[in-house]
Design an enzyme around this catalytic site. Structure first.
Site, PDB file in Angstrom:
ATOM      1  N   ALA A 109       0.850  -1.198   0.000  1.00  0.00           N
ATOM      2  CA  ALA A 109       0.000   0.000   0.000  1.00  0.00           C
ATOM      3  C   ALA A 109       0.883   1.244   0.000  1.00  0.00           C
ATOM      4  CB  ALA A 109      -0.876  -0.003   1.242  1.00  0.00           C
TER       5      ALA A 109
ATOM      6  N   GLU B 218       3.378  -5.348   7.540  1.00  0.00           N
ATOM      7  CA  GLU B 218       2.388  -4.413   8.091  1.00  0.00           C
ATOM      8  C   GLU B 218       2.536  -4.227   9.587  1.00  0.00           C
ATOM      9  OE1 GLU B 218       1.837  -6.639   5.785  1.00  0.00           O
ATOM     10  OE2 GLU B 218       0.380  -5.916   4.313  1.00  0.00           O
TER      11      GLU B 218
ATOM     12  N   GLY C 145       0.685  -5.288   0.865  1.00  0.00           N
ATOM     13  CA  GLY C 145      -0.376  -5.431  -0.133  1.00  0.00           C
ATOM     14  C   GLY C 145       0.150  -6.017  -1.443  1.00  0.00           C
TER      15      GLY C 145
ATOM     16  N   GLU D 182       0.063  -9.626  -0.919  1.00  0.00           N
ATOM     17  CA  GLU D 182      -1.354 -10.031  -0.857  1.00  0.00           C
ATOM     18  C   GLU D 182      -1.954 -10.094  -2.266  1.00  0.00           C
ATOM     19  OE1 GLU D 182      -2.200  -6.955   2.184  1.00  0.00           O
ATOM     20  OE2 GLU D 182      -3.272  -8.559   3.207  1.00  0.00           O
TER      21      GLU D 182
END
Ligand SMILES: CCCCCCCCCCCCCC(=O)CC(=O)SCCNC(=O)CCNC(=O)[C@H](O)C(C)(C)COP(=O)(O)OP(=O)(O)OC[C@H]1O[C@@H](n2cnc3c(N)ncnc32)[C@H](O)[C@@H]1OP(=O)(O)O
Ligand SMILES: NC(=O)C1=CN([C@@H]2O[C@H](COP(=O)(O)OP(=O)(O)OC[C@H]3O[C@@H](n4cnc5c(N)ncnc54)[C@H](O)[C@@H]3O)[C@@H](O)[C@H]2O)C=CC1
Length: 718
Positions: free
Chosen positions: A61, A123, A100, A103
């Site tokens: 992110a 994270e 992310g 992910e």
């Protein structure tokens, strides 16, 4: 953004494009949504490959977006749309797939990685958890134990390790993209049911509860009050015990709590602080981006005691050829034995077969004549250091940099002893020097920009967080530590016990309280400094005032009683013997403090935890404001990075200056005024002018302080 191209063989290539790390900004997410849609709709597309521009898959992110309201397409449905495609999707992982980014790759049906690519779910280090399905998909793919390890530590693994854990399907030393494109063509039409991770059961050992409970205990111990690691275990418990959809809801619920927490803000601030300090600037206007640095390949270390040994190892690990000099025969032979073993051990820990550099040992300064940089690490004695710098100036090549590892002595004075003051700078390492991440680069008034740039660059090569600071007694870190320890001693005089003070500080998140720490490093270190400053020693009265200020002779008296800490088996605590590590309360200390208070007519009182914490922390923070005011640190991020990486300040509290902002500057000021009224003879409690001006300016956010300080300095109000 993300680009779509249709390649020969009917493969659609989606390229994430957001330099430098292809973070998943709103524009990138929108680009992926469009590209996926085209892949679905275009009958010519038979399979899909997702890659990142410039050989970096995706850094996760866009952390900067977390500071404002979230916009753009959300990641979770986007990843579900990819997973649900009935055309095979392959992630080509080069460079990195973090957060992310990983992910997203877990939503693809296949993953092909370069052996050296970095993969991970970091994270937790930002105060969050992998909330785009990461906590639910990873344990389904790699198993619960591996997922617990990776998600609660946030550690990065290589493509090779990811293959071993089953996270990727294939690795290559060549181009992961080329292999992925070929592979994508070869799998058109294959059934994808078993490749959709969200549909698979979680891979768990039989005794799930036992594993999770054990892990939770370990995580709570390591977390020192951090919320995110504990939440990560909660999300993984959900993955192991609930169907996917419910697990995902739990993941989101936990993320919502973390996302708005002060801890997440602190950890994200710490992430950017670490990067801000690399962009150093000097009062002269010289900066990281307008100054050239030299590349050092040969160095010398003088003095092979505690620090010199670690520094030599750190230099060799960075690939340098090191000459290590020690004059004491016993120390030299000990170093010859121990340093190569330290080097080998640390190289192994970093996954290297051998260290990239070498260390040779000698006892004569003449052997350093050809090196490019020297780091002095002899006793903390100005006369000795001055003599050494004079000798080095005569022996070394004219362009050799001369650096001192002093913990607080005057760099300008050392520079003046040489014929090359521009090439003299402080390199203040922290023990153990080959492990601790912090390096204070102390810029003397005459240190040239090129010298500073070279040493900052060298620190980076050594894997250090290097912070450029000004030359003042104690520099930044130790200067702030002084009022903090002083305050702790005053609290003992007034009625507290060492274990009470330590407990409060450890509950705040420090790995060790001030007295436990003092026992570890040795009470004699400060004693020697205070003797040299004329504050204690023969002929100095044991009163509670020195040089017009309140002074506590308690630590001096402990030293006089032979209680030097762990090394003597007795200090503020008792240990099993000299060198013992386990601290136990010592009734002797209680008796000693009672007698001391009686001698000085001090009535012991019960001191609340709040007062202990405020007096210790706010006096340290106040000194931080004075340092900013004096221009000895360029900004609050520099101080915070120093405290997080060098002094065990809990990272989830951002650093002392960030903490002041969280508490509220007006409140810190009010408390300092309150304690100053009660203790008018304690100078460090007098609120700094900068703190007052910040409060008067409406307590701006920490990111604005630098600007305000600069403005006020220009108008000479600081
Ligand atoms: C009530 C509201 C609730 C809302 C709930 C919301 C729920 C949402 C659900 C979905 C959430 C999805 C969550 C998610 O995706 C989570 C994440 O991905 S968090 C991010 C994880 N990634 C990382 O932690 C990686 C961080 N970066 C690094 O570790 C290193 O930068 C990296 C190894 C990638 C590269 O290192 P290096 O080459 O040494 O370069 P630098 O570190 O110097 O970085 C260069 C440059 O890039 C900037 N940068 C790096 N990563 C990011 C990033 N992820 N975002 C933004 N910017 C990044 C870095 O700051 C440097 O720029 P400077 O200008 O120099 O500072
Ligand atoms: N110990 C610590 O935690 C830290 C210490 N420092 C600083 O690092 C410096 C060294 O500290 P330590 O390693 O703890 O000291 P130490 O006492 O362990 O080692 C000093 C070494 O220097 C050697 N030495 C003395 N004169 C010499 C000379 N002329 N030539 C070559 N070798 C000589 C001594 O024989 C000894 O082996 C000091 O300035 C100290 O303030 C800085 C950061 C942390």
């Amino acid at each position: 953004m993300a680009t779509f191209s249709l390649l020969p063989g009917s493969v659609a290539l989606i390229t994430l494009t957001n330099p430098p790390v292809n973070a998943l900004s709103a524009a990138v997410r929108a680009g992926i949504v469009q590209a996926v849609q085209r892949s679905v709709e275009d009958p010519k597309v038979k399979s899909v490959v997702i890659c990142g521009q410039n050989g970096r898959f995706c850094g996760g992110a866009d952390i900067r977006e977390f500071a404002g309201p979230m916009s753009g397409p959300p990641l979770v449905p986007l990843i579900h749309a990819i997973e649900a495609l009935d055309k095979p999707v392959v992630a080509a992982i080069e460079g990195l797939a973090l957060g992310g980014g990983l992910e997203l790759a877990l939503g693809c049906h296949y993953r092909i990685a370069h052996t050296t690519a970095l993969l991970g779910l970091p994270e937790v280090t930002l105060g969050l958890l992998p909330a785009a399905g990461g906590t639910q998909r990873l344990p389904r793919l790699a198993g619960l134990p591996a997922a617990l390890d990776l998600i609660t530590t946030g550690r990065h693994i290589s493509g090779t390790e990811a293959l071993e854990l089953g996270i990727v399907d294939q690795v290559t030393d060549g181009s992961a993209l080329d292999i992925a494109l070929e592979f994508a063509k070869s799998i058109v039409g294959r059934p994808l049911n078993t490749r959709r991770l969200s549909t698979l059961p979680c891979r768990c050992p039989t005794d799930i509860d036992n594993l999770l409970d054990r892990f939770m205990v370990q995580v709570r111990q390591r977390a020192r009050g951090a919320l995110a690691p504990v939440a990560c275990v909660g999300a993984l418990r959900a993955a192991a015990t609930l169907p996917y959809a419910q697990g995902l809801r739990k993941e989101r619920e936990l993320m919502d709590t973390l996302f708005n927490s002060g801890q997440a803000r602190a950890l994200q601030y710490a992430f950017f602080s670490q990067r801000v300090v690399g962009k150093w600037t000097l009062p002269s206007g010289a900066r990281w981006d307008n100054t050239t640095s030299r590349t050092i390949s040969t160095a010398a270390v003088i003095g092979l005691g505690t620090m010199g040994r670690g520094i030599a190892v750190a230099l060799a690990l960075a690939g340098m050829s090191v000459v290590a000099v020690e004059t004491q025969e016993k120390q030299l032979s000990e170093a010859r034995q121990m340093v190569p073993a330290m080097l080998q051990r640390e190289a192994g820990r970093r996954g290297l077969d051998t260290a990239p550099g070498v260390i040779s040992f000698c006892s004569s300064l003449q052997d350093v004549s050809e090196v490019e940089l020297v780091i002095e690490a002899v006793f903390e004695d100005m006369a000795l250091k001055l003599q050494l710098f004079r000798q080095l100036s005569a022996v070394c090549k004219p362009d050799t940099l001369l650096c001192s590892n002093t913990s607080g002595l005057d760099i300008d004075q050392l520079a003046a002893a040489t014929q090359r003051p521009g090439l003299v700078v402080g390199m203040h390492f922290f023990a153990p020097a080959h492990i601790m991440k912090l390096l204070e680069v102390v810029c003397g008034t005459r240190s040239s920009p090129e010298t500073v740039a070279t040493v900052m660059q060298l620190g980076k090569r050594m894997g250090k967080v290097s912070v450029a600071v000004g030359n003042c007694p104690g520099f930044v870190g130790n200067r702030m530590l002084k009022p903090y320890t002083e305050q702790a001693n005053f609290l003992l005089e007034e009625g507290a016990m060492p274990e009470q003070v330590d407990k409060v500080l450890e509950e705040f998140g420090f790995p060790m309280g001030v007295f436990r720490m003092s026992d570890l490093s040795g009470l004699d270190v400060g004693w020697r400094i205070r003797k040299a400053a004329g504050l204690t020693g023969p002929g100095v009265e044991p009163t509670r005032t020195r040089q017009g200020r309140r002074y506590s002779p308690l630590p001096d008296q402990m030293c006089e009683a032979g209680r030097l800490g762990q090394k003597t088996g007795r200090g503020w605590y008792q240990y099993d013997g000299p060198g013992g590590r386990v601290a136990r309360s010592d009734p002797w200390v209680q008796t000693f403090l009672d007698a001391y208070r009686a001698r000085h007519n001090l009535a012991a009182r019960v001191i609340a935890a709040e007062e202990i914490l405020e007096r210790c922390l706010y006096s340290l923070i106040n000194e931080g404001f004075k340092i900013l005011q004096d221009g000895m640190a360029a900004g609050p991020e520099d101080i915070d990075a120093i405290y997080v990486f060098g002094y065990g300040w809990p990272r989830h509290r951002g650093g002392p200056m960030f903490h002041a902002g969280q508490v509220g500057l007006a409140r810190v000021l009010e408390k300092l005024e309150h304690y100053q009224q009660l203790h008018p003879d304690v100078a460090p409690m007098k609120p700094s002018m900068l703190l007052r001006r910040l409060v008067a300016a409406g307590s701006p956010p920490i990111q604005k302080w630098r600007e305000l300080i600069h403005r006020e300095r220009v108008h000479s109000q600081l």
